[in-house]
Structures are given as C-alpha cells and as structure tokens.
Motif scaffolding. Structure first.
Motif, mmCIF file in Angstrom:
data_model
loop_
_atom_site.group_PDB
_atom_site.id
_atom_site.type_symbol
_atom_site.label_atom_id
_atom_site.label_comp_id
_atom_site.label_asym_id
_atom_site.label_seq_id
_atom_site.Cartn_x
_atom_site.Cartn_y
_atom_site.Cartn_z
ATOM 1 N N VAL A 162 19.585 -43.994 -48.341
ATOM 2 C CA VAL A 162 20.833 -43.458 -47.775
ATOM 3 C C VAL A 162 21.071 -43.884 -46.332
ATOM 4 C CG1 VAL A 162 20.607 -41.465 -49.295
ATOM 5 C CG2 VAL A 162 19.923 -41.256 -46.886
ATOM 6 N N GLY A 163 20.045 -44.432 -45.672
ATOM 7 C CA GLY A 163 20.179 -44.824 -44.279
ATOM 8 C C GLY A 163 19.516 -43.833 -43.342
ATOM 9 N N LEU A 164 19.287 -44.265 -42.112
ATOM 10 C CA LEU A 164 18.629 -43.437 -41.108
ATOM 11 C C LEU A 164 19.638 -42.490 -40.448
ATOM 12 C CD1 LEU A 164 16.361 -46.189 -39.483
ATOM 13 C CD2 LEU A 164 15.876 -44.695 -41.435
ATOM 14 N N PHE A 165 19.234 -41.868 -39.356
ATOM 15 C CA PHE A 165 20.156 -41.007 -38.611
ATOM 16 C C PHE A 165 21.367 -41.810 -38.151
ATOM 17 C CE2 PHE A 165 16.123 -38.636 -37.771
ATOM 18 C CZ PHE A 165 16.529 -37.390 -38.233
ATOM 19 N N ASP A 166 22.530 -41.196 -38.190
ATOM 20 C CA ASP A 166 23.746 -41.816 -37.675
ATOM 21 C C ASP A 166 23.675 -41.779 -36.149
ATOM 22 O OD1 ASP A 166 26.288 -42.425 -36.740
ATOM 23 O OD2 ASP A 166 27.328 -41.146 -38.175
ATOM 24 N N GLU A 167 23.585 -42.953 -35.535
ATOM 25 C CA GLU A 167 23.415 -43.021 -34.087
ATOM 26 C C GLU A 167 24.693 -42.721 -33.317
ATOM 27 O OE1 GLU A 167 21.300 -46.582 -32.991
ATOM 28 O OE2 GLU A 167 19.768 -46.269 -34.539
ATOM 29 N N GLY A 168 25.789 -42.482 -34.035
ATOM 30 C CA GLY A 168 27.012 -42.038 -33.383
ATOM 31 C C GLY A 168 26.916 -40.609 -32.877
ATOM 32 N N PHE A 169 25.925 -39.848 -33.396
ATOM 33 C CA PHE A 169 25.632 -38.521 -32.854
ATOM 34 C C PHE A 169 24.635 -38.722 -31.722
ATOM 35 C CE2 PHE A 169 26.657 -37.777 -37.320
ATOM 36 C CZ PHE A 169 27.500 -36.672 -37.270
ATOM 37 N N PHE A 170 24.945 -38.217 -30.537
ATOM 38 C CA PHE A 170 23.981 -38.347 -29.439
ATOM 39 C C PHE A 170 22.901 -37.279 -29.550
ATOM 40 C CE2 PHE A 170 22.367 -37.593 -25.130
ATOM 41 C CZ PHE A 170 21.966 -38.875 -24.801
ATOM 42 N N ILE A 171 23.321 -36.051 -29.736
ATOM 43 C CA ILE A 171 22.399 -34.946 -29.954
ATOM 44 C C ILE A 171 23.173 -33.841 -30.665
ATOM 45 C CG2 ILE A 171 22.833 -33.839 -27.702
ATOM 46 C CD1 ILE A 171 19.838 -33.096 -27.645
ATOM 47 N N TYR A 172 22.505 -33.172 -31.599
ATOM 48 C CA TYR A 172 23.042 -32.119 -32.461
ATOM 49 C C TYR A 172 23.825 -32.693 -33.654
ATOM 50 C CZ TYR A 172 22.035 -29.356 -28.271
ATOM 51 O OH TYR A 172 21.421 -28.804 -27.184
ATOM 52 N N SER A 173 23.648 -32.050 -34.786
ATOM 53 C CA SER A 173 24.329 -32.331 -36.062
ATOM 54 C C SER A 173 23.863 -33.593 -36.760
ATOM 55 C CB SER A 173 25.854 -32.369 -35.886
ATOM 56 O OG SER A 173 26.371 -31.087 -35.598
ATOM 57 N N GLU A 174 23.003 -34.392 -36.127
ATOM 58 C CA GLU A 174 22.554 -35.598 -36.816
ATOM 59 C C GLU A 174 21.689 -35.262 -38.027
ATOM 60 O OE1 GLU A 174 21.074 -34.008 -33.854
ATOM 61 O OE2 GLU A 174 21.453 -35.939 -32.861
ATOM 62 N N GLU A 175 20.897 -34.174 -37.946
ATOM 63 C CA GLU A 175 20.099 -33.794 -39.107
ATOM 64 C C GLU A 175 20.983 -33.172 -40.186
ATOM 65 O OE1 GLU A 175 20.595 -31.894 -36.380
ATOM 66 O OE2 GLU A 175 18.920 -30.469 -36.218
#
Length: 274
Positions: free
Chosen positions: A175-188
């Motif tokens: 599915v892919g790694l963490f979306d790096e468009g989130f700087f902090i919070y909501s990425e999980e």
C-alpha cells in the motif's frame, strides 16, 4: 535478517532518547535511530553510549512520516516497529507481538496499550474521523463511540497511534509507506486507512504496555501543535472523502472543539449554567 527493525526518530530530545534506548537494552531487534537535525548532541550521545545502535544523522529537518520512511527503506526486518523517542517499557513484548502478527497474517498494524508516566491509560486507538464519526463526536463530546482503546483483549480497530506501532513490511510494500505530505499528525490515521482499503487490518494489543511521555518537539508550542493537527486532519479528509464530506467533517469537528472549550471555560468560571 532480523524479524523486527525498530525505527526511533529523535528531535532535540536527548535525555528522552537515551531513556528509550536504555529501555530497549536486550531487545532482540535491529535498532535504528534517525536524528532529525537535533542541536543537543543526541546523535553523538547515542554513538558513544550505544555503539550497537545504527544512527542516521540527518542534517535537514523532516516530518514524522518522512523520517520513519527513511528508516524503513534502510532496513529489512519483516516487521518495523515505529517508536517515538519519548517511549519506554519494562517489557516490550516483541516476541508476543510478532507471534500475534504471524498468527494473524492480515493484521498489518499492531498498537500496544499506551499509558502516561504515572500509569494512567492513554487513549491510543480510534475510529476513522469520517463525517458520521465527527457527528458522533459532537453529540457525545468525544466521550462515546469514537475511542477504541481500552479493555484487556486484542481486537480490531480503525487506527492506532503512531507513538508505538508495529507494522508488517509486506503490507507497506503493497500500500505504500507514510504519506510524506503530512508533516506531523494524522499520518498513521492515513496509513491505517490505506491498509484497510487494501484489505489489511489494524489491531489494538493491550497484552503489551508502553509508557508514552508525550514530549514531541511541537508539544511545547500549543499554537503550532493545534495548527499542525488541523492542517493534517484537513489533508486526511481531502484524501479520503468528497469535498462535501470533508467540509462536513471539518465543521462538525470544529464545533465539537468549540463546544468543549466553551464548557471548560464555564467550569473554570464556576458558572452554574455549566
């Protein structure tokens, strides 16, 4: 190849990081620390005290997801344990967690029970922040139907907090790694949603307890913390809901926060109307 690669990201939290690594002594896993352009000598302290720990000394400041993605790409364990530098445990229970994932091959994210340093339970699993869930949160002020952590048995949940989350590499590859468009919070939250969409599951695992000291670098700057949380939540809604759904979720969530603040202000004033 190690079964578990532990990814610890640190930003100017030298003492907390050293406490975390002290806690990890003897754990049978590959431990990698990514130092996020710290200015407090964190990387040097780890290299001196823990020569067995691999350090990635990053000179530029990046966000939560981008930093952990760097470690994921640099490791090869079947499972990746994403940890905050402000976590410790008397018993990390990695063997039990790995055994649970091995026995449940469609579970891709496993979150332990989190507690505060004084032992109080910390909320760590929730339903996805959809418009209906936001409406429920407004009606109950977030007290019912939204939180999914608690209890003593493992169970499926929508998403678990990224302060401590064991991830299946096979699922990340899919599915892919963490979306790096989130700087902090909501990425999980976003990652668990993409895992769910891909047929994987997230699970709360209270058989293991981790202490979360809540000392992320933005925690001491309330305005910045609020702004980052709100920006990230808007990104999540835009990704996973229609424009109308995103607006509804934002309005309902904002109304809940506003009402809670109003009630709290009334209690502080001793207003008998509250």
């Amino acid at each position: 190849m190690a079964d578990v690669s532990i990814s610890v990201v640190n930003t100017n939290s030298r003492e907390l990081l050293l406490d975390c690594l002290d806690s990890l002594r003897g754990v049978d896993a590959e431990v990698v620390v990514l130092d996020n352009a710290s200015e407090d000598g964190s990387a040097e302290a780890v290299q001196e005290r823990y020569p067995h720990v691999r350090v990635i000394a990053q000179r530029h400041r990046a966000g939560f997801g981008a930093n952990h993605n760097t470690v994921v790409r640099a490791t090869s364990g079947r499972y990746v344990y994403v940890l905050n530098e402000d976590t410790t445990s008397e018993d990390w229970g990695l063997e039990r967690m790995v055994a649970h994932l091995d026995a449940n091959p469609r579970v891709a994210a496993l979150g332990p029970r989190l507690v505060y340093p004084d032992g109080r339970p910390q909320d760590s699993a929730w339903r996805f922040p959809s418009p209906p869930v936001a409406a429920l949160g407004l009606l109950t002020l977030g007290r019912k139907g939204v939180k999914q952590s608690g209890g003593s048995t493992a169970r499926d949940v929508d998403w678990v907090m990224g302060a401590a989350i064991l991830l299946r590499r096979e699922a990340l590859d899919e599915v892919g790694l963490f979306d790096e468009g989130f700087f902090i919070y909501s990425e999980e939250t976003d990652l668990c949603r993409r895992l769910r969409d891909g047929g994987w599951r997230a699970r709360y695992f209270p058989e293991v307890t981790v202490v979360h000291h809540e000392s992320q670098f933005s925690a001491g700057i309330p305005e910045r913390r609020i702004n980052e949380m709100w920006r990230s939540r808007h990104r999540y809604w835009a990704k996973h809901h229609s424009a109308a759904g995103a607006r509804a979720a934002a309005l309902l969530t904002g109304a809940q926060y506003g009402l809670r603040a109003l009630l709290a202000a009334g209690v502080r004033r001793g207003d008998p109307g509250f």
